[in-house]
Scaffold this active site. Structure first.
Site, PDB file in Angstrom:
ATOM      1  N   TYR A  54       0.822  -1.226   0.000  1.00  0.00           N
ATOM      2  CA  TYR A  54       0.000   0.000   0.000  1.00  0.00           C
ATOM      3  C   TYR A  54       0.854   1.273   0.000  1.00  0.00           C
ATOM      4  O   TYR A  54       0.340   2.365  -0.184  1.00  0.00           O
ATOM      5  CB  TYR A  54      -0.962   0.038   1.198  1.00  0.00           C
ATOM      6  CG  TYR A  54      -1.906  -1.141   1.329  1.00  0.00           C
ATOM      7  CD1 TYR A  54      -2.076  -2.056   0.285  1.00  0.00           C
ATOM      8  CD2 TYR A  54      -2.636  -1.357   2.499  1.00  0.00           C
ATOM      9  CE1 TYR A  54      -2.939  -3.143   0.426  1.00  0.00           C
ATOM     10  CE2 TYR A  54      -3.497  -2.429   2.633  1.00  0.00           C
ATOM     11  CZ  TYR A  54      -3.635  -3.320   1.596  1.00  0.00           C
ATOM     12  OH  TYR A  54      -4.486  -4.393   1.740  1.00  0.00           O
ATOM     13  N   HIS A 116       0.591 -11.709   2.290  1.00  0.00           N
ATOM     14  CA  HIS A 116      -0.494 -11.013   1.589  1.00  0.00           C
ATOM     15  C   HIS A 116      -1.304 -11.946   0.685  1.00  0.00           C
ATOM     16  O   HIS A 116      -2.515 -11.754   0.521  1.00  0.00           O
ATOM     17  CB  HIS A 116       0.091  -9.853   0.758  1.00  0.00           C
ATOM     18  CG  HIS A 116      -0.859  -8.726   0.560  1.00  0.00           C
ATOM     19  ND1 HIS A 116      -0.488  -7.407   0.663  1.00  0.00           N
ATOM     20  CD2 HIS A 116      -2.170  -8.690   0.261  1.00  0.00           C
ATOM     21  CE1 HIS A 116      -1.540  -6.630   0.435  1.00  0.00           C
ATOM     22  NE2 HIS A 116      -2.568  -7.386   0.189  1.00  0.00           N
TER      23      HIS A 116
HETATM   24  N1  LIG Z   1      -5.501  -8.593   1.808  1.00  0.00           N
HETATM   25  C1  LIG Z   1      -5.943  -8.146   0.659  1.00  0.00           C
HETATM   26  O1  LIG Z   1      -5.639  -8.708  -0.420  1.00  0.00           O
HETATM   27  C2  LIG Z   1      -6.836  -6.946   0.629  1.00  0.00           C
HETATM   28  C3  LIG Z   1      -7.461  -6.577  -0.570  1.00  0.00           C
HETATM   29  C4  LIG Z   1      -8.330  -5.464  -0.543  1.00  0.00           C
HETATM   30  C5  LIG Z   1      -8.525  -4.780   0.645  1.00  0.00           C
HETATM   31  N2  LIG Z   1      -7.863  -5.145   1.788  1.00  0.00           N
HETATM   32  C6  LIG Z   1      -8.035  -4.413   3.066  1.00  0.00           C
HETATM   33  O2  LIG Z   1      -9.417  -4.156   3.291  1.00  0.00           O
HETATM   34  C7  LIG Z   1      -9.645  -2.749   3.340  1.00  0.00           C
HETATM   35  C8  LIG Z   1     -11.004  -2.396   2.772  1.00  0.00           C
HETATM   36  O3  LIG Z   1     -11.187  -2.901   1.480  1.00  0.00           O
HETATM   37  P1  LIG Z   1     -11.292  -1.978   0.187  1.00  0.00           P
HETATM   38  O4  LIG Z   1     -10.456  -0.771   0.393  1.00  0.00           O
HETATM   39  O5  LIG Z   1     -10.997  -2.869  -0.962  1.00  0.00           O
HETATM   40  O6  LIG Z   1     -12.826  -1.634   0.052  1.00  0.00           O
HETATM   41  P2  LIG Z   1     -14.105  -1.249   0.972  1.00  0.00           P
HETATM   42  O7  LIG Z   1     -13.717  -0.906   2.344  1.00  0.00           O
HETATM   43  O8  LIG Z   1     -15.104  -2.324   0.724  1.00  0.00           O
HETATM   44  O9  LIG Z   1     -14.635   0.027   0.193  1.00  0.00           O
HETATM   45  C9  LIG Z   1     -13.918   1.219   0.121  1.00  0.00           C
HETATM   46  C10 LIG Z   1     -14.683   2.152  -0.814  1.00  0.00           C
HETATM   47  O10 LIG Z   1     -15.963   2.469  -0.254  1.00  0.00           O
HETATM   48  C11 LIG Z   1     -16.092   3.875  -0.101  1.00  0.00           C
HETATM   49  N3  LIG Z   1     -16.794   4.109   1.175  1.00  0.00           N
HETATM   50  C12 LIG Z   1     -16.307   3.896   2.418  1.00  0.00           C
HETATM   51  N4  LIG Z   1     -17.231   4.176   3.358  1.00  0.00           N
HETATM   52  C13 LIG Z   1     -18.337   4.595   2.694  1.00  0.00           C
HETATM   53  C14 LIG Z   1     -19.599   5.041   3.114  1.00  0.00           C
HETATM   54  N5  LIG Z   1     -19.914   5.102   4.408  1.00  0.00           N
HETATM   55  N6  LIG Z   1     -20.505   5.414   2.163  1.00  0.00           N
HETATM   56  C15 LIG Z   1     -20.192   5.340   0.845  1.00  0.00           C
HETATM   57  N7  LIG Z   1     -18.999   4.913   0.385  1.00  0.00           N
HETATM   58  C16 LIG Z   1     -18.072   4.544   1.303  1.00  0.00           C
HETATM   59  C17 LIG Z   1     -14.674   4.423  -0.082  1.00  0.00           C
HETATM   60  O11 LIG Z   1     -14.642   5.743  -0.584  1.00  0.00           O
HETATM   61  P3  LIG Z   1     -13.746   6.936   0.059  1.00  0.00           P
HETATM   62  O12 LIG Z   1     -12.459   6.354   0.532  1.00  0.00           O
HETATM   63  O13 LIG Z   1     -13.588   7.847  -1.122  1.00  0.00           O
HETATM   64  O14 LIG Z   1     -14.571   7.539   1.146  1.00  0.00           O
HETATM   65  C18 LIG Z   1     -13.964   3.464  -1.029  1.00  0.00           C
HETATM   66  O15 LIG Z   1     -14.207   3.839  -2.367  1.00  0.00           O
HETATM   67  C19 LIG Z   1      -8.474  -2.178   2.532  1.00  0.00           C
HETATM   68  O16 LIG Z   1      -8.273  -0.794   2.776  1.00  0.00           O
HETATM   69  C20 LIG Z   1      -7.349  -3.058   3.020  1.00  0.00           C
HETATM   70  O17 LIG Z   1      -6.920  -2.660   4.312  1.00  0.00           O
HETATM   71  C21 LIG Z   1      -7.038  -6.231   1.791  1.00  0.00           C
END
Ligand SMILES: NC(=O)c1ccc[n+]([C@@H]2O[C@H](COP(=O)([O-])OP(=O)(O)OC[C@H]3O[C@@H](n4cnc5c(N)ncnc54)[C@H](OP(=O)(O)O)[C@@H]3O)[C@@H](O)[C@H]2O)c1
Length: 292
Positions: A54, A116
């Site tokens: 990241y 990861h």
């Molecule tokens: N291990 C892995 O392979 C892996 C892969 C993916 C993710 N992850 C982890 O999981 C975390 C979360 O997953 P993710 O980042 O893929 O997606 P997520 O948390 O499912 O979604 C994030 C998206 O939703 C939006 N959002 C957040 N809160 C909201 C709300 N209350 N209302 C409307 N939209 C909202 C955010 O926009 P804004 O930011 O613009 O507000 C962003 O575009 C990551 O940050 C990471 O730490 C791990």
């Protein structure tokens, strides 16, 4: 179901505890990470999910440091995760990146370090795992786990741990505390979840908001109206009530707050059932199915 609040923690197999609501920083630009992590901690989150990939470990820990200085809340109350990159997964690389994370963040220890993804073949995976185990022995990391592991990867690791413990003594193979996988109603992964739950392995739910892709879903709209909560709050609550550790990401301050405001309502059994889609629809990559 036991009552949940923003301070709830789950025990891990390592003997340490993990705060149940995490704050993800995937795709959070490095120049924003310190400020949004600080805001998340001020809101009440205590758990930050970063990764080498990241490119924001240092600013994320800077946000933690500012918060600790301002509040006198001790390091032991906060929880920081990083991950060994999926590319070139092996013993040497894992050993190197763990030291780099400690240097970059200035933290005395990392609470949780994960592999990861299960790429790199058996030798690469088990070699990288051995580097995590050695880092725990050296006091650099407290708890270790994996991410994107399917049941066949988990079984390979379990077998290695059993054999190593038998040959070298209990604990020498390492202790699996966490598997972090994509989880939401369109990807509920009962096989992986059941495997982990049977062994006390904490299941972390990444992309718990499906990256916003289901914001207009009809069932979510119905539940949102019923509970007077947003679709995002319904999804986080679903994850919590499944017993997962959800890791919602947002760089928007009001959303960071909304996503933590999920403790004043409960989804009924019927509500939970209405979100049983039985679908297999990942919104990102899915290394759990890899066979190399
Ligand atoms: N291990 C892995 O392979 C892996 C892969 C993916 C993710 N992850 C982890 O999981 C975390 C979360 O997953 P993710 O980042 O893929 O997606 P997520 O948390 O499912 O979604 C994030 C998206 O939703 C939006 N959002 C957040 N809160 C909201 C709300 N209350 N209302 C409307 N939209 C909202 C955010 O926009 P804004 O930011 O613009 O507000 C962003 O575009 C990551 O940050 C990471 O730490 C791990």
């Amino acid at each position: 179901m036991a009552k949940l609040d923003i301070n709830t923690k789950y025990p891990m197999n390592s003997g340490f505890e993990i705060p149940v609501l995490g704050y993800g920083v995937y795709q959070t630009p490095a120049d924003e990470a310190a400020s949004v992590v600080h805001h998340a901690l001020k809101t009440g989150y205590r758990h930050i999910d970063s990764a080498v990939a990241y490119r924001n470990e240092a600013p994320s820990s800077a946000g933690m440091n500012t918060f600790m200085k301002e509040t006198n809340i001790p390091r032991g109350e906060l929880f920081f995760t990083s991950k060994v990159p999926a590319r070139n997964l092996n013993y040497e690389n894992a050993k190197k990146v763990i030291d780099e994370t400690l240097n970059k963040t200035g933290l005395d220890y990392i609470d949780l370090y994960l592999l990861h993804a299960p790429y790199g073949g058996k030798q690469g995976r088990l070699g990288a795992w051995r580097a995590l185990v050695e880092a725990v022995e050296a006091g650099k990391i407290r708890s270790i786990g994996v991410s994107n592991y399917g049941v066949h990867h988990l079984e390979e690791l379990e077998q290695y741990i059993k054999e190593t413990d038998a040959k070298q003594g209990k604990g020498k193979g390492g202790i699996l505390s966490v598997n972090q996988v994509e989880l939401h109603p369109w990807l509920a992964r009962p096989d992986i979840v059941d495997w982990c739950k049977a062994r006390g392995v904490v299941v972390e739910a990444y992309s718990p908001l499906v990256q916003g892709q289901r914001a207009k879903d009809k069932t979510l709209a119905m539940l949102s109206k019923k509970h007077n909560k947003t679709w995002a709050q319904i999804l986080i609550r679903w994850s919590l009530q499944k017993g997962f550790v959800p890791l919602p990401k947002s760089v928007t301050k009001s959303r960071i707050e909304d996503n933590a405001n999920v403790y004043d309502f409960e989804l009924s059994d019927e509500d939970m059932k209405s979100l049983d889609t039985g679908e297999y629809s990942p919104c990102t990559w899915d290394p759990t199915t890899s066979r190399d």
